[in-house]
Design a protein around this motif. Sequence first.
Motif, short mmCIF file in Angstrom:
data_model
loop_
_atom_site.label_atom_id
_atom_site.label_comp_id
_atom_site.label_asym_id
_atom_site.label_seq_id
_atom_site.Cartn_x
_atom_site.Cartn_y
_atom_site.Cartn_z
N SER A 1 -3.94 -7.98 5.56
CA SER A 1 -4.50 -7.01 4.60
C SER A 1 -4.33 -5.60 5.11
O SER A 1 -3.99 -4.69 4.37
CB SER A 1 -5.97 -7.35 4.34
N LEU A 2 -4.57 -5.37 6.35
CA LEU A 2 -4.43 -4.03 6.94
C LEU A 2 -2.99 -3.56 6.89
O LEU A 2 -2.67 -2.41 6.56
CB LEU A 2 -4.95 -4.07 8.38
N ASN A 3 -2.10 -4.43 7.19
CA ASN A 3 -0.67 -4.05 7.21
C ASN A 3 -0.17 -3.65 5.82
O ASN A 3 0.62 -2.74 5.65
CB ASN A 3 0.15 -5.22 7.74
N ARG A 4 -0.62 -4.33 4.73
CA ARG A 4 -0.18 -4.02 3.37
C ARG A 4 -0.63 -2.62 2.95
O ARG A 4 0.10 -1.85 2.38
CB ARG A 4 -0.74 -5.06 2.40
N ARG A 5 -1.91 -2.29 3.27
CA ARG A 5 -2.44 -0.99 2.91
C ARG A 5 -1.69 0.12 3.64
O ARG A 5 -1.38 1.17 3.09
CB ARG A 5 -3.93 -0.94 3.23
N SER A 6 -1.40 -0.14 4.89
CA SER A 6 -0.68 0.86 5.69
C SER A 6 0.71 1.11 5.14
O SER A 6 1.21 2.24 5.10
CB SER A 6 -0.59 0.39 7.14
N LEU A 7 1.32 0.04 4.72
CA LEU A 7 2.68 0.18 4.18
C LEU A 7 2.68 1.02 2.90
O LEU A 7 3.55 1.87 2.67
CB LEU A 7 3.27 -1.20 3.91
N VAL A 8 1.70 0.78 2.01
CA VAL A 8 1.63 1.53 0.76
C VAL A 8 1.42 3.01 1.01
O VAL A 8 2.09 3.88 0.45
CB VAL A 8 0.50 0.97 -0.15
N VAL A 9 0.44 3.29 1.88
CA VAL A 9 0.14 4.70 2.21
C VAL A 9 1.34 5.36 2.87
O VAL A 9 1.74 6.49 2.57
CB VAL A 9 -1.11 4.80 3.09
N GLY A 10 1.94 4.63 3.76
CA GLY A 10 3.10 5.18 4.47
C GLY A 10 4.25 5.47 3.54
O GLY A 10 4.95 6.48 3.65
N ALA A 11 4.45 4.54 2.58
CA ALA A 11 5.54 4.73 1.63
C ALA A 11 5.31 5.97 0.76
O ALA A 11 6.23 6.74 0.47
CB ALA A 11 5.69 3.49 0.75
N LEU A 12 4.05 6.12 0.32
CA LEU A 12 3.73 7.30 -0.48
C LEU A 12 3.96 8.58 0.30
O LEU A 12 4.50 9.57 -0.22
CB LEU A 12 2.29 7.22 -0.98
#
Length: 644
Positions: free
Chosen positions: A11-22
Motif C-alpha cells: 500500500s505504501l509503495n503504490r501511494r509513493s508511486l502516484v505522488v512521484g509520478a505526479l
Amino acid sequence: MKRPVSTPKHSLNRRSLVVGALQLGFAGALAARLRHLQITQADQYRLLAEENRINIRLIAPERGEIYDRNGVFLARNEQSYRITLVKEDAGDVRKLLVQLAQLITLSAEDIERSVLETQRSAPFLPVTIIDRVSWEDIAKVAINAPSLPGITPEVGLSRHYPLGPNFAHIVGYVGPVSDRDLNRSEDPDPLLRIPRFQIGKVGVEAKYEEDLRGRAGAKHVEVNAQGRVMRELERREGNSGRNLQITVDAGLQNYVQARLGEESASAVVMDCNSGDILAIASSPSYDPNKFVRGISFDDYGVLRDNDHRPLASKTVQDAYPPGSTFKMVTALAGLEDGILDPNARVFCPGHLDVSNRKFHCWKTGGHGQVNLEQSLRESCDVFYYDLALKLGIEKISAMATKLGIGVKHNIPMSAETTGLSPNKDWKLINRGSEWVIGDTVNASIGQGFVLSSPLQLAVMTARIASGKNIQARLIKAQAGATITDPKPGSLGLNENNLRFLRRAMYEVSNNRRGTAYGSRIIEQSMRMAGKTGTSQVRNITESERRRGVSKNEELEWNKRDHALFVNFAPFDAPKIAVAVVVEHGGSGSATAAPLARDITLQALYGDQPPLSAYPTKDRDKIKKQQADLRKTLPRLERFQRGRV
C-alpha cells in the motif's frame, strides 16, 4: 498492551508511486515550458523585454477605377510616396516634426495641421504628414529612422484624373474625410477615421463612394520602444473597390469640351434609343487633380470668383428658361388634346393683347398667317400664345412632365436640379398667389416660371425623336458586369402627331426660312431636325420697345439672352439627341445652333467630319477650326486600358 498496527508495504509503495509520478510529470511540463520560453521564443521575449509591443494598423484598399465606354482611363490610382506618423510611438509630436523639417521641406502649416490631426485621431492611427514626396526625401527619412520614432516613409496610392478638366463635372474628385462626412453615418467605416483618407466629394466619385472605396485590410506589426516597426506579424488583405464604366465616349467628350471653349456653356449628347449619355460637358471646367493634392486658397479663389462658374455642372445643376425649344411641348399638348389642327392658320401681327397687356413676338412686324409647321420653322411666338389660351396650363404642364421637363433623371452627378414644369397648384403653394392667364401665355414659349436643365432638354428631344420613354443612363458596367436596363416603353403619344412635329423640326434646319438654316448639315444621310431657342434674362420695358430694343451685343454680358438649340439626327433614323445652352450667348440660331451642328457631326462620324458635310460658305472657317481643335485634343491611346 496493544501492539501497533502495521501498514502493508504494498500500500505504501503504490501511494509513493502516484505522488512521484505526479511530481515528475509537473517537473517535466515545467521544464518543457521553460525550454519553449527560453529557447524557442527567446527572440520574441527578448524584444518584448525591451518594451516592444504589437500594433494593429488598417490597410487602405485600392480604390476602384473609372473608365469610359471604350475602356479609357478616367480615374486611376498612381503610386506615390508619403510620410506618416503614429502618435503613440512619437512622444513629443511637435518637437519630432520640427526635427523632421530639418531633413525635408515641411512648412509651418504642415506642422500645425499634423499636430492638430494627431490630437483628433486615435493614438494608434497613422497620420499623413506630407504626401507626394520625392524618392530623395523618402531616403533621407529612412536613413534617419532610429532618431525619428513613430515616423514611417510609405508607398501608397493617390488618385489621378488623366483627362483632367474634360471629365471634372462627371467623374468629380476625391478629398480628405471631413467632420461633416463622418456625421452622415451613425457608425462610419473605420477607414474614414484614418487622417487624410480620401473619399469621393462630387460626381460619380461621390455617388458610388461605397462601391469604389472597397473594404479595409489589417496588419499586426511589432514596434520597439522607439516606435520603429520591427516586423510584420500578420496581414489580412482587404477588398479592392469595384471598377466602374460609364456610358460617355471620351473622344466625343474631349471634342465637345474643346468646342465649347471658354464660353459659359453646356452640351449633352444622348443615344436616342438606349438613353446612354455619350457626352455631357460644362464649360469652363477645372482640373480635379488640384483638389486631390489640396488646392491652394488662391487657386480656389480664381475658380470661385469666375463669373462663368467653372465649378458648376451646368448640364444637370442649372435650370434655364427653355425659350422657344419649349414650343414643341405646347404644340404636342395641343395636337394630343385635339384642339390644334396642324393646318389651321393663326395671324401674327407682332403681338397679342391679353388682359390689357401686349405679349410681343420676337419679330416686331409679325409673321402674318402661319400654321404649325411655319410657326416652329420661323419660331412665331403669337401662334403659341393663342394656342395656350385655348389649351390651358395644366395640359401644357402635363406634357412637359411626360417629355422629361421638371423631372429629376437621377444620374450620378452632383446637385441635379428638378427644373420646373409649373401649374396652378405649384404657384399657389410656392408663391402664395393665384395663377393668371399671363402666366400661361409666358409658359407657352418657355418663359415665365418654366425652367429646364440641358439634360432635360436632351431627354425631351430623344423622346420626341423616338416616341419612347427614354431614360438617361450614365453607368454602363460595374465590376466588369454590364448593367442591363429595361427597354424603354412607348410614351403613349399618337405617332402621327410626333411625325408632324419631327417634320416641322426638320424644316427649322433645312428650309431657307428656318431659324437654323445657316447651321444645316449638307450630307443628306446625316441631316438633323432641331429647334432654336432664345430666353430673356431681363424685362424689356414699353419705353425701350418704343425707342428700339437694345441688341445683345450692346448689353453687359450678364444681361444678354441665353442661346439654346436642341436637335436629333439623322432625321430618317434618329441615333442621337443633342442639347446646347450658351449662357448669355444672345441668339440661339447664331450661337448655339453652330455648336450643336458641329457636335452632332462629330458624334455621327465618330471622328473628324468631312468638310463636304458643311455648307460651302462655312468650309474655310471649319477647316481652320478643326486644325485648331486637333492641337488641343489629347491622344486617348495613352490612357487606354484595353479591357474593362
